[in-house]
Design a protein around this motif. Structure first.
Motif, PDB file in Angstrom:
ATOM      1  N   VAL A  39      21.276   7.436  16.867  1.00 13.51           N
ATOM      2  CA  VAL A  39      22.568   7.021  16.327  1.00 13.51           C
ATOM      3  C   VAL A  39      22.337   5.881  15.341  1.00 13.51           C
ATOM      4  O   VAL A  39      21.432   5.065  15.521  1.00 13.51           O
ATOM      5  CB  VAL A  39      23.553   6.566  17.434  1.00 13.51           C
ATOM      6  N   GLU A  40      23.152   5.864  14.297  1.00 12.95           N
ATOM      7  CA  GLU A  40      23.075   4.772  13.320  1.00 12.95           C
ATOM      8  C   GLU A  40      24.234   3.811  13.546  1.00 12.95           C
ATOM      9  O   GLU A  40      25.396   4.231  13.577  1.00 12.95           O
ATOM     10  CB  GLU A  40      23.138   5.317  11.896  1.00 12.95           C
ATOM     11  N   ALA A  41      23.900   2.536  13.702  1.00 13.40           N
ATOM     12  CA  ALA A  41      24.935   1.512  13.890  1.00 13.40           C
ATOM     13  C   ALA A  41      25.535   1.135  12.541  1.00 13.40           C
ATOM     14  O   ALA A  41      24.805   0.853  11.589  1.00 13.40           O
ATOM     15  CB  ALA A  41      24.309   0.284  14.549  1.00 13.40           C
ATOM     16  N   VAL A  97      19.415   0.553  12.828  1.00 18.77           N
ATOM     17  CA  VAL A  97      20.233  -0.572  12.361  1.00 18.77           C
ATOM     18  C   VAL A  97      19.946  -0.773  10.871  1.00 18.77           C
ATOM     19  O   VAL A  97      18.791  -0.745  10.447  1.00 18.77           O
ATOM     20  CB  VAL A  97      19.910  -1.854  13.156  1.00 18.77           C
ATOM     21  N   ASN A  98      21.008  -0.921  10.084  1.00 16.32           N
ATOM     22  CA  ASN A  98      20.841  -1.188   8.652  1.00 16.32           C
ATOM     23  C   ASN A  98      20.445  -2.648   8.455  1.00 16.32           C
ATOM     24  O   ASN A  98      21.090  -3.554   8.986  1.00 16.32           O
ATOM     25  CB  ASN A  98      22.151  -0.908   7.904  1.00 16.32           C
ATOM     26  N   ILE A  99      19.385  -2.853   7.707  1.00 12.48           N
ATOM     27  CA  ILE A  99      18.864  -4.202   7.512  1.00 12.48           C
ATOM     28  C   ILE A  99      18.842  -4.518   6.026  1.00 12.48           C
ATOM     29  O   ILE A  99      18.331  -3.735   5.222  1.00 12.48           O
ATOM     30  CB  ILE A  99      17.420  -4.315   8.065  1.00 12.48           C
ATOM     31  N   LEU A 129      14.688   0.705  11.648  1.00 12.56           N
ATOM     32  CA  LEU A 129      15.378  -0.139  10.670  1.00 12.56           C
ATOM     33  C   LEU A 129      15.597   0.665   9.398  1.00 12.56           C
ATOM     34  O   LEU A 129      14.664   1.295   8.892  1.00 12.56           O
ATOM     35  CB  LEU A 129      14.543  -1.383  10.362  1.00 12.56           C
ATOM     36  N   GLU A 130      16.825   0.677   8.911  1.00  7.23           N
ATOM     37  CA  GLU A 130      17.128   1.390   7.665  1.00  7.23           C
ATOM     38  C   GLU A 130      17.237   0.389   6.521  1.00  7.23           C
ATOM     39  O   GLU A 130      18.028  -0.546   6.566  1.00  7.23           O
ATOM     40  CB  GLU A 130      18.457   2.164   7.800  1.00  7.23           C
ATOM     41  N   LEU A 131      16.432   0.624   5.496  1.00  9.48           N
ATOM     42  CA  LEU A 131      16.427  -0.275   4.339  1.00  9.48           C
ATOM     43  C   LEU A 131      16.895   0.496   3.123  1.00  9.48           C
ATOM     44  O   LEU A 131      16.476   1.630   2.906  1.00  9.48           O
ATOM     45  CB  LEU A 131      15.011  -0.781   4.069  1.00  9.48           C
ATOM     46  N   VAL A 158      13.823   4.660   4.697  1.00  7.01           N
ATOM     47  CA  VAL A 158      14.378   4.319   3.385  1.00  7.01           C
ATOM     48  C   VAL A 158      15.756   4.959   3.310  1.00  7.01           C
ATOM     49  O   VAL A 158      15.881   6.182   3.373  1.00  7.01           O
ATOM     50  CB  VAL A 158      13.531   4.900   2.235  1.00  7.01           C
ATOM     51  N   ASP A 159      16.770   4.141   3.175  1.00  7.20           N
ATOM     52  CA  ASP A 159      18.153   4.627   3.116  1.00  7.20           C
ATOM     53  C   ASP A 159      18.510   5.011   1.673  1.00  7.20           C
ATOM     54  O   ASP A 159      17.882   4.524   0.737  1.00  7.20           O
ATOM     55  CB  ASP A 159      19.075   3.495   3.594  1.00  7.20           C
ATOM     56  N   ASP A 160      19.501   5.867   1.524  1.00  9.06           N
ATOM     57  CA  ASP A 160      20.041   6.225   0.197  1.00  9.06           C
ATOM     58  C   ASP A 160      18.949   6.654  -0.774  1.00  9.06           C
ATOM     59  O   ASP A 160      18.991   6.312  -1.965  1.00  9.06           O
ATOM     60  CB  ASP A 160      20.813   5.040  -0.426  1.00  9.06           C
ATOM     61  N   ILE A 179      12.637   9.105   5.338  1.00 13.68           N
ATOM     62  CA  ILE A 179      13.549   8.853   4.224  1.00 13.68           C
ATOM     63  C   ILE A 179      14.881   9.535   4.494  1.00 13.68           C
ATOM     64  O   ILE A 179      14.947  10.588   5.132  1.00 13.68           O
ATOM     65  CB  ILE A 179      13.007   9.306   2.852  1.00 13.68           C
ATOM     66  N   LYS A 180      15.937   8.908   4.017  1.00 15.90           N
ATOM     67  CA  LYS A 180      17.269   9.482   4.131  1.00 15.90           C
ATOM     68  C   LYS A 180      17.756   9.829   2.731  1.00 15.90           C
ATOM     69  O   LYS A 180      17.952   8.939   1.892  1.00 15.90           O
ATOM     70  CB  LYS A 180      18.219   8.478   4.794  1.00 15.90           C
ATOM     71  N   ILE A 181      17.907  11.125   2.475  1.00 16.88           N
ATOM     72  CA  ILE A 181      18.342  11.575   1.154  1.00 16.88           C
ATOM     73  C   ILE A 181      19.817  11.247   0.982  1.00 16.88           C
ATOM     74  O   ILE A 181      20.648  11.586   1.830  1.00 16.88           O
ATOM     75  CB  ILE A 181      18.106  13.092   0.986  1.00 16.88           C
TER      76      ILE A 181
HETATM   77 MG    MG Z   1      22.008   3.544   6.788  1.00 16.18          MG
END
Ligand code: MG
Ligand code: C2E
Ligand code: MG
Length: 279
Positions: A39-41, A97-99, A129-131, A158-160, A179-181
């Motif tokens: 899950v993503e917070a 968690v988005n950092i 950790l999502e950056l 890697v986010d976005d 990675i998150k596309i």
């Molecule tokens: Mg994110």
């Protein structure tokens, strides 16, 4: 700083101190099986006068004016504590968690995160950790901190991906696990041949580098089918679940597998499909 930014920042500081913030959690599932992988917070702030203020408004403000570390630590502590509670209920998932990259500038941040995990009894490999890619520039400056996290077993995403500065060639030198596309490349699937080509190429390259690939912003049955065909590992988006209150995750998980079966073998009838998509 404008007067309205100043007021917002003061209110944010107060909200962080007084329990005025909360996290929602958005499930992310394996595209092959529908299994819940994480899950993503996502942070939420309900301002007493302004109503819901989106993170895109207040996170950059916190970054620019010295409040981001407080925010980051609050989010980490809250998410880890929640993970422990779910675990107690028999739900063993991972939490992302988005950092902000600003928090990564402190070399002792990995130690702090490790201490938090230990204090809250969460194995470090259950944390990701999502950056945001744009903010990870210059990437090489973060190399030390990122490597420290990997040594401790914390996952790094890697986010976005695709919207920012760095490409896969830079990524190969950095210790990311995933990675998150970005949603931008998902929205027009499967109609946009260009986007399909991009998502496929990114997925294959990322797999070649040993990275897991998640597609963000999946909203339709057709997008899901295209992403499954391409071989994207994980999917996340309103089709699977909106960001949920912590207490709603276990009930969601118990309903989800049945719905997943229908999502991957959807009914022919357009009205039934639309109803299924709507949740
Ligand atoms: Mg994110
Ligand atoms: P993100 O990490 O890329 O999060 C995904 C955003 O897309 C979230 O917006 C989520 O609610 C939204 N979303 C998820 N599925 C769908 C979908 O199917 N369709 C559409 N249209 N949107 C979808 P949100 O919660 O407003 O967050 C925006 C950004 O704010 C996040 O982007 C992240 O970069 C940042 N953020 C959120 N929480 C935190 C936090 O605790 N700390 C920090 N530093 N940044 C945060
Ligand atoms: Mg994103």
């Amino acid at each position: 700083m404008t007067r309205s930014d100043r007021l917002l920042l003061d209110a944010l500081e107060q909200a962080l101190e007084s329990g005025g913030m909360r996290l929602l959690y958005q499930p992310k599932v394996a595209s092959s099986s529908g299994r819940l992988v994480r899950v993503e917070a996502l942070i939420r702030w309900q301002h007493p006068q302004l109503g819901a203020v989106p993170p895109a408004r207040f996170v950059p403000l916190a970054e620019a004016h010295g409040l981001i570390d407080v925010l980051t630590q609050w989010a980490l502590r809250t998410a880890l504590r929640q993970w422990r509670e779910w675990k107690g209920q028999g739900l063993d998932t991972a939490v992302a968690v988005n950092i902000s990259a600003v928090s990564l500038e402190h070399l002792d941040f990995p130690d702090l995160v490790e201490r938090l995990c230990r204090a809250l009894d969460v194995p470090t490999d259950r944390l990701v950790l999502e950056l945001t890619e744009g903010a990870t520039q210059p990437l090489i400056k973060l190399m030390d901190t990122l490597t420290r996290f990997r040594i401790k077993g914390v996952g790094l995403a890697v986010d976005d991906f695709g919207t920012g500065y760095s490409g896969l060639t830079q990524l190969r030198r950095l210790p990311f696990t995933e990675i998150k596309i970005d949603r931008e490349f998902v929205t027009d699937l499967p109609q946009s041949r260009d986007d399909a080509v991009i998502v496929r190429a990114v997925t294959e390259l990322a797999h070649g580098l040993g990275l897991t690939v998640t597609a963000e912003g999946v909203e339709t049955i057709e997008q899901l089918a295209a992403l499954r065909e391409i071989g994207c590992d994980h999917v996340q988006g309103y089709l699977l679940a909106h960001p949920l209150e912590a207490a709603d995750l276990v009930p969601w998980a118990s309903r989800h597998q049945r719905r997943w079966k229908m999502l991957v073998r959807p009914p022919e009838d357009a009205r039934l499909r639309a109803r299924l998509e709507a949740g």
